[in-house]
Design a protein around this motif. Structure first.
Motif, PDB file in Angstrom:
ATOM      1  N   VAL A   1      73.480  -7.966  32.255  1.00 20.41           N
ATOM      2  CA  VAL A   1      74.546  -7.799  31.838  1.00 20.41           C
ATOM      3  C   VAL A   1      74.840  -6.747  30.984  1.00 20.41           C
ATOM      4  O   VAL A   1      74.415  -6.728  30.935  1.00 20.41           O
ATOM      5  CB  VAL A   1      74.300  -9.441  31.082  1.00 20.41           C
ATOM      6  N   LYS A   2      75.963  -6.622  31.475  1.00 21.22           N
ATOM      7  CA  LYS A   2      76.320  -5.662  30.602  1.00 21.22           C
ATOM      8  C   LYS A   2      77.597  -5.726  29.979  1.00 21.22           C
ATOM      9  O   LYS A   2      78.136  -4.377  28.538  1.00 21.22           O
ATOM     10  CB  LYS A   2      77.464  -4.364  31.942  1.00 21.22           C
ATOM     11  N   ARG A   3      78.811  -6.560  29.760  1.00 18.48           N
ATOM     12  CA  ARG A   3      79.111  -6.691  28.584  1.00 18.48           C
ATOM     13  C   ARG A   3      79.632  -8.563  28.466  1.00 18.48           C
ATOM     14  O   ARG A   3      79.464  -9.548  29.338  1.00 18.48           O
ATOM     15  CB  ARG A   3      80.786  -6.362  29.293  1.00 18.48           C
ATOM     16  N   VAL A   4      79.665  -8.935  27.073  1.00 15.21           N
ATOM     17  CA  VAL A   4      79.665 -10.200  27.328  1.00 15.21           C
ATOM     18  C   VAL A   4      81.313 -10.465  26.297  1.00 15.21           C
ATOM     19  O   VAL A   4      81.477  -9.768  25.306  1.00 15.21           O
ATOM     20  CB  VAL A   4      78.515 -10.989  25.972  1.00 15.21           C
ATOM     21  N   TYR A   5      81.858 -11.556  26.414  1.00 11.29           N
ATOM     22  CA  TYR A   5      83.159 -11.983  25.465  1.00 11.29           C
ATOM     23  C   TYR A   5      82.876 -13.428  25.181  1.00 11.29           C
ATOM     24  O   TYR A   5      82.312 -13.936  25.549  1.00 11.29           O
ATOM     25  CB  TYR A   5      83.904 -12.233  26.462  1.00 11.29           C
TER      26      TYR A   5
ATOM     27  N   LYS B   1      67.153 -12.240  22.362  1.00 11.09           N
ATOM     28  CA  LYS B   1      67.747 -10.887  21.513  1.00 11.09           C
ATOM     29  C   LYS B   1      69.099 -11.503  21.042  1.00 11.09           C
ATOM     30  O   LYS B   1      69.746 -11.990  22.095  1.00 11.09           O
ATOM     31  CB  LYS B   1      67.783 -10.063  22.827  1.00 11.09           C
ATOM     32  N   VAL B   2      69.112 -11.203  19.740  1.00 11.70           N
ATOM     33  CA  VAL B   2      70.209 -11.798  19.022  1.00 11.70           C
ATOM     34  C   VAL B   2      71.268 -10.382  19.243  1.00 11.70           C
ATOM     35  O   VAL B   2      71.320  -9.330  19.019  1.00 11.70           O
ATOM     36  CB  VAL B   2      70.245 -12.096  17.164  1.00 11.70           C
ATOM     37  N   ILE B   3      72.239 -10.767  19.884  1.00 12.06           N
ATOM     38  CA  ILE B   3      73.395  -9.600  20.317  1.00 12.06           C
ATOM     39  C   ILE B   3      74.863  -9.728  19.589  1.00 12.06           C
ATOM     40  O   ILE B   3      75.417  -8.815  20.043  1.00 12.06           O
ATOM     41  CB  ILE B   3      73.397 -10.106  22.057  1.00 12.06           C
ATOM     42  N   SER B   4      75.097 -10.703  18.797  1.00  9.09           N
ATOM     43  CA  SER B   4      76.007 -10.765  17.672  1.00  9.09           C
ATOM     44  C   SER B   4      75.753 -11.979  16.564  1.00  9.09           C
ATOM     45  O   SER B   4      74.990 -13.202  16.853  1.00  9.09           O
ATOM     46  CB  SER B   4      77.466 -10.980  18.578  1.00  9.09           C
ATOM     47  N   ASN B   5      76.066 -11.541  15.218  1.00 13.14           N
ATOM     48  CA  ASN B   5      76.637 -12.155  14.313  1.00 13.14           C
ATOM     49  C   ASN B   5      77.730 -12.906  14.348  1.00 13.14           C
ATOM     50  O   ASN B   5      78.702 -11.985  13.543  1.00 13.14           O
ATOM     51  CB  ASN B   5      75.573 -12.283  12.869  1.00 13.14           C
TER      52      ASN B   5
ATOM     53  N   ILE C   1      81.440  -7.870  23.087  1.00 10.02           N
ATOM     54  CA  ILE C   1      79.989  -6.967  22.696  1.00 10.02           C
ATOM     55  C   ILE C   1      79.389  -6.491  23.736  1.00 10.02           C
ATOM     56  O   ILE C   1      79.302  -6.718  25.210  1.00 10.02           O
ATOM     57  CB  ILE C   1      78.178  -7.934  22.395  1.00 10.02           C
ATOM     58  N   ASP C   2      79.162  -5.019  24.025  1.00 10.66           N
ATOM     59  CA  ASP C   2      79.246  -4.015  25.169  1.00 10.66           C
ATOM     60  C   ASP C   2      77.082  -3.591  24.691  1.00 10.66           C
ATOM     61  O   ASP C   2      76.687  -4.027  24.109  1.00 10.66           O
ATOM     62  CB  ASP C   2      79.566  -2.674  25.279  1.00 10.66           C
ATOM     63  N   LEU C   3      76.440  -4.373  26.298  1.00 10.04           N
ATOM     64  CA  LEU C   3      75.583  -3.672  26.152  1.00 10.04           C
ATOM     65  C   LEU C   3      74.661  -2.607  26.887  1.00 10.04           C
ATOM     66  O   LEU C   3      75.788  -2.273  27.785  1.00 10.04           O
ATOM     67  CB  LEU C   3      74.451  -5.730  27.022  1.00 10.04           C
ATOM     68  N   THR C   4      73.558  -2.796  26.910  1.00  7.84           N
ATOM     69  CA  THR C   4      72.837  -1.419  27.657  1.00  7.84           C
ATOM     70  C   THR C   4      72.453  -2.388  27.877  1.00  7.84           C
ATOM     71  O   THR C   4      70.655  -2.294  28.969  1.00  7.84           O
ATOM     72  CB  THR C   4      72.492  -0.644  27.037  1.00  7.84           C
ATOM     73  N   ASN C   5      72.807  -2.433  29.940  1.00  5.74           N
ATOM     74  CA  ASN C   5      72.171  -2.987  31.078  1.00  5.74           C
ATOM     75  C   ASN C   5      71.032  -4.133  30.340  1.00  5.74           C
ATOM     76  O   ASN C   5      69.995  -3.320  31.357  1.00  5.74           O
ATOM     77  CB  ASN C   5      72.094  -1.714  31.783  1.00  5.74           C
ATOM     78  N   GLU C   6      71.016  -5.087  29.729  1.00  5.04           N
ATOM     79  CA  GLU C   6      70.655  -6.018  29.430  1.00  5.04           C
ATOM     80  C   GLU C   6      70.008  -6.592  31.391  1.00  5.04           C
ATOM     81  O   GLU C   6      71.206  -7.601  31.555  1.00  5.04           O
ATOM     82  CB  GLU C   6      71.106  -7.028  28.656  1.00  5.04           C
TER      83      GLU C   6
END
Length: 259
Positions: free
Chosen positions: A130-134, A155-159, A171-176
């Motif tokens: 996963v690289k990006r979440v909307y 892992k919490v990726i956004s509040n 939310i941009d992730l570092t190649n999860e």
């Protein structure tokens, strides 16, 4: 170069492509197809020999990837009734959460026994990068968006909170790697539902989820030209903008391409 088919592949956010020809004497082009964007009616502008007409690719610009199952790994997951939430009688109650439409919503209701509201959305393939979440919705206070990995870690990726209601959150992730599922959860402070609603505590824990999407790879576009027959090509004119890298391939059978 001998070719029946010519393929242009670009890594991009969006692309303008103008004026494409095969030689000093322009070769006839039988058809042109773009992918994974929809070809539409104006893709022929990419091969009409005019420097003033433009075809614009749109696989990811302005969040268009949310609508495209080639990029959105969650597309249609809830439509297949694989999603669950608190106090739901059937999985079909979350169908709109991953339908690619950001204007439809579904509610997840509070479980009064545990003082919590949650919705869980799995990755249909089992796990994925996963690289990006909307995400878009209406959120109580103390709402979190988390990923669960294949090894069971979380892992919490956004509040999320009411200040983000009805906003497009990216939310941009570092190649999860090996992400197995997503969880949206809101808890009352002490895990008790007290039968009233004040400052986001108690009955105010209902979530309205408009859309959740996740992208596993960078955006790209392919444009394939069918010349109809084998031709010797000594010159190509290719003018474009908006992409960070690209390649040109040729083929004589439409199956095997070489650059």
């Amino acid at each position: 170069m001998r070719a029946i088919f010519i393929l242009f592949s670009c890594l991009l956010l969006w692309t303008k492509l103008v004026s494409l020809s095969g030689a000093a004497i322009r070769l006839p082009i039988k058809s042109v197809v773009s992918w994974p964007s929809s070809s539409g009616t104006n893709v022929t502008m990419a091969v009409d020999s005019s420097l003033t007409s433009v075809w614009i690719s749109n696989p990811c610009k302005a969040g268009a990837w949310v609508l495209n199952p080639e990029f959105n790994i969650l597309y249609g997951v809830c439509t297949s009734q694989l999603c669950t939430s608190t106090c739901n009688s059937s999985a079909s109650s979350l169908m709109e959460v991953t339908d690619g439409k950001t204007t439809n919503s579904r509610n997840a209701w509070m479980n009064e026994g545990i003082g919590s509201t949650w919705a869980k959305i799995p990755v249909a393939t089992g796990s994925s990068m996963v690289k990006r979440v909307y995400i878009r919705g209406s959120w109580p206070w103390n709402t979190t968006l988390s990923i669960f990995r294949k090894d069971g870690s979380q892992k919490v990726i956004s509040n999320l909170n009411p200040l983000l209601n009805y906003q497009d959150v990216n939310i941009d992730l570092t190649n999860e790697a090996n992400v197995k599922s997503f969880s949206i959860q809101s808890n009352s402070r002490d895990g008790v539902m007290r039968g009233y609603c004040y400052a986001g505590i108690g009955d105010c824990k209902t979530m309205s989820i408009f859309e959740l999407a996740a992208r596993s790879k960078d955006c790209y576009e392919q444009l394939t030209l069918d010349l109809g027959s084998v031709n010797y090509i000594n010159r190509l004119l290719f003018q474009s903008s908006g992409f960070v890298g690209g390649s040109i391939y040729s083929s004589i059978d439409g199956q095997n391409f070489f650059n």
